[in-house]
Design a protein around this motif. Structure first.
Motif, PDB file in Angstrom:
ATOM      1  N   LYS A 168       0.994  22.852 -22.127  1.00 42.76           N
ATOM      2  CA  LYS A 168       0.443  21.504 -22.258  1.00 42.76           C
ATOM      3  C   LYS A 168      -0.557  21.406 -23.399  1.00 42.76           C
ATOM      4  CE  LYS A 168      -1.884  17.865 -19.613  1.00 42.76           C
ATOM      5  NZ  LYS A 168      -2.468  17.486 -18.300  1.00 42.76           N
ATOM      6  N   VAL A 169      -1.416  22.413 -23.544  1.00 43.03           N
ATOM      7  CA  VAL A 169      -2.420  22.393 -24.605  1.00 43.03           C
ATOM      8  C   VAL A 169      -1.748  22.437 -25.969  1.00 43.03           C
ATOM      9  CG1 VAL A 169      -4.277  23.707 -25.688  1.00 43.03           C
ATOM     10  CG2 VAL A 169      -4.261  23.379 -23.205  1.00 43.03           C
ATOM     11  N   ILE A 170      -0.770  23.340 -26.114  1.00 46.68           N
ATOM     12  CA  ILE A 170      -0.074  23.470 -27.386  1.00 46.68           C
ATOM     13  C   ILE A 170       0.678  22.186 -27.712  1.00 46.68           C
ATOM     14  CG2 ILE A 170       1.721  24.729 -28.623  1.00 46.68           C
ATOM     15  CD1 ILE A 170      -0.964  26.199 -28.191  1.00 46.68           C
ATOM     16  N   SER A 171       1.288  21.588 -26.697  1.00 47.29           N
ATOM     17  CA  SER A 171       2.000  20.328 -26.906  1.00 47.29           C
ATOM     18  C   SER A 171       1.042  19.243 -27.394  1.00 47.29           C
ATOM     19  CB  SER A 171       2.680  19.894 -25.610  1.00 47.29           C
ATOM     20  OG  SER A 171       3.346  18.664 -25.771  1.00 47.29           O
ATOM     21  N   SER A 172      -0.164  19.210 -26.824  1.00 44.34           N
ATOM     22  CA  SER A 172      -1.165  18.220 -27.234  1.00 44.34           C
ATOM     23  C   SER A 172      -1.614  18.452 -28.673  1.00 44.34           C
ATOM     24  CB  SER A 172      -2.377  18.270 -26.301  1.00 44.34           C
ATOM     25  OG  SER A 172      -2.012  17.936 -24.976  1.00 44.34           O
ATOM     26  N   ILE A 173      -1.785  19.721 -29.029  1.00 41.98           N
ATOM     27  CA  ILE A 173      -2.198  20.044 -30.391  1.00 41.98           C
ATOM     28  C   ILE A 173      -1.102  19.668 -31.386  1.00 41.98           C
ATOM     29  CG2 ILE A 173      -2.679  21.966 -31.974  1.00 41.98           C
ATOM     30  CD1 ILE A 173      -4.255  23.285 -29.732  1.00 41.98           C
ATOM     31  N   ARG A 174       0.138  19.930 -31.033  1.00 45.60           N
ATOM     32  CA  ARG A 174       1.253  19.555 -31.900  1.00 45.60           C
ATOM     33  C   ARG A 174       1.305  18.040 -32.096  1.00 45.60           C
ATOM     34  NH1 ARG A 174       6.580  21.696 -29.460  1.00 45.60           N
ATOM     35  NH2 ARG A 174       7.398  20.340 -31.087  1.00 45.60           N
ATOM     36  N   ASP A 175       1.084  17.292 -31.030  1.00 47.60           N
ATOM     37  CA  ASP A 175       1.084  15.833 -31.130  1.00 47.60           C
ATOM     38  C   ASP A 175      -0.041  15.357 -32.044  1.00 47.60           C
ATOM     39  OD1 ASP A 175       3.250  15.681 -29.438  1.00 47.60           O
ATOM     40  OD2 ASP A 175       2.066  15.189 -27.653  1.00 47.60           O
ATOM     41  N   LEU A 176      -1.204  16.011 -31.921  1.00 40.47           N
ATOM     42  CA  LEU A 176      -2.344  15.638 -32.753  1.00 40.47           C
ATOM     43  C   LEU A 176      -2.059  15.951 -34.219  1.00 40.47           C
ATOM     44  CD1 LEU A 176      -5.213  14.666 -33.160  1.00 40.47           C
ATOM     45  CD2 LEU A 176      -6.027  16.930 -32.445  1.00 40.47           C
ATOM     46  N   ALA A 177      -1.471  17.115 -34.490  1.00 43.76           N
ATOM     47  CA  ALA A 177      -1.134  17.485 -35.870  1.00 43.76           C
ATOM     48  C   ALA A 177      -0.137  16.487 -36.463  1.00 43.76           C
ATOM     49  CB  ALA A 177      -0.565  18.901 -35.912  1.00 43.76           C
ATOM     50  N   MET A 178       0.817  16.067 -35.653  1.00 43.01           N
ATOM     51  CA  MET A 178       1.804  15.094 -36.126  1.00 43.01           C
ATOM     52  C   MET A 178       1.145  13.754 -36.447  1.00 43.01           C
ATOM     53  SD  MET A 178       4.907  14.583 -36.999  1.00 43.01           S
ATOM     54  CE  MET A 178       5.662  16.066 -36.298  1.00 43.01           C
ATOM     55  N   SER A 179       0.175  13.356 -35.615  1.00 44.97           N
ATOM     56  CA  SER A 179      -0.514  12.083 -35.866  1.00 44.97           C
ATOM     57  C   SER A 179      -1.341  12.156 -37.143  1.00 44.97           C
ATOM     58  CB  SER A 179      -1.404  11.715 -34.668  1.00 44.97           C
ATOM     59  OG  SER A 179      -2.550  12.555 -34.599  1.00 44.97           O
TER      60      SER A 179
END
Length: 302
Positions: A168-179
């Motif tokens: 979940k944390v990694i998924s959140s970080i990936r979403d943030l990087a994409m944004s």
């Protein structure tokens, strides 16, 4: 990874440049289903991204077994013989630089003197870079942008081992990087964002570095400055306007960051490129006639 294209392609930049300086990129291409072995005396600096498959790789008589994902290197003067196993095939994305670029890549530590190949640990990030590059080709981006993306791909191929992307944390970080990539000018407080994820900032920063190889602040700065560089060479917008578009409202601070990255002020960086970008800037991209064969002019045979 599914094939980037149904057919391979070859793209030559040599006769398509219009700017005064370049990163030495000559050609790049893609084999979705390569069945043959190449044997040749190399005169350029080549990087081959083995995306799927396996086979033998021999440089100057030294032979190793290679398996995707990895990056194969052929330096000027190398005698090369490599390809998939008998009756096998592999998927390969490659690009070729002028021979004098060996010194630059060696001095920047991207390439070690005795390095024949290296494994790709963070394939997710490499895949994203390749897809960004192919998108740039499809949208007829300037050769300058293509060169920058190829260099980013090389750096990304040496990133640390990828972590579990289902976390979940990694998924959140990936979403943030994409944004950040999609809207890099937005102001972000990484300490607050880490707290919202239930992490201390140090844990958040450590996880980010595991994924992207740099801190979140450096990642955001790199995205902003790279976008600014692209705008400088593809538009006539004032430097101050470009700075604001990428999130910097202090032109002096923006110039300092830009010069740190490119060793030139934004104004001088722009002057090193032509002011206009003709539609033929990149030259033709020719699809292959067959799925596993790319027709090449005699001077480009390897």
């Amino acid at each position: 990874m599914s094939y980037l294209y149904n057919n391979g392609f070859l793209h030559v930049l040599t006769n398509a440049r219009r700017h005064l300086s370049n990163l030495g990129l000559v050609e790049f291409g893609y084999f979705p289903n390569k069945p043959f072995i190449l044997t040749y005396d190399n005169t350029t600096l080549n990087f081959s991204f083995l995306i799927s498959g396996e086979g033998n790789y021999q440089i100057n008589g030294q032979r190793v077994f290679v398996k995707a994902p990895c990056v194969l290197v052929q330096k000027p003067g190398d005698h090369c013989k490599y390809g998939p196993l008998k009756k096998g095939k592999w998927e390969e994305f490659y690009f070729i630089y002028e021979p004098n670029e060996l010194c630059r890549y060696s001095s920047s530590n991207i390439l070690q003197s005795d390095e024949m190949f290296w494994p790709i640990h963070n394939f997710f990030a490499v895949e994203n870079c390749i897809l960004a590059l192919t998108d740039a080709i499809d949208s007829n981006q300037p050769a300058d942008v293509i060169e920058q993306l190829c260099e980013t791909l090389l750096v990304t191929s040496k990133m640390p081992k990828q972590v579990d992307h289902q976390d979940k944390v990694i998924s959140s970080i990936r979403d943030l990087a994409m944004s950040i990539k999609q809207d890099c000018h937005q102001p972000l407080n990484f300490w607050t964002l880490a707290e919202q994820m239930g992490l201390s900032y140090s844990s958040f920063r450590r996880s980010w570095i595991m994924l992207y190889g740099v801190s979140p602040k450096t990642y955001q700065m790199d995205v902003r400055v790279t976008k600014a560089a692209n705008l400088l060479i593809s538009t006539d917008m004032p430097v101050s306007v470009i700075a604001e578009q990428v999130g910097y409202f202090d032109p002096a601070y923006f110039s300092t960051l830009f010069k740190k990255r490119y060793a030139l002020s934004p104004a001088l960086y722009r002057k090193s490129y032509d002011a206009t970008l003709p539609s033929e800037y990149l030259g033709p991209t020719r699809p292959s006639e067959e799925d596993t064969y790319i027709e090449r002019e005699q001077q480009y045979y390897r």
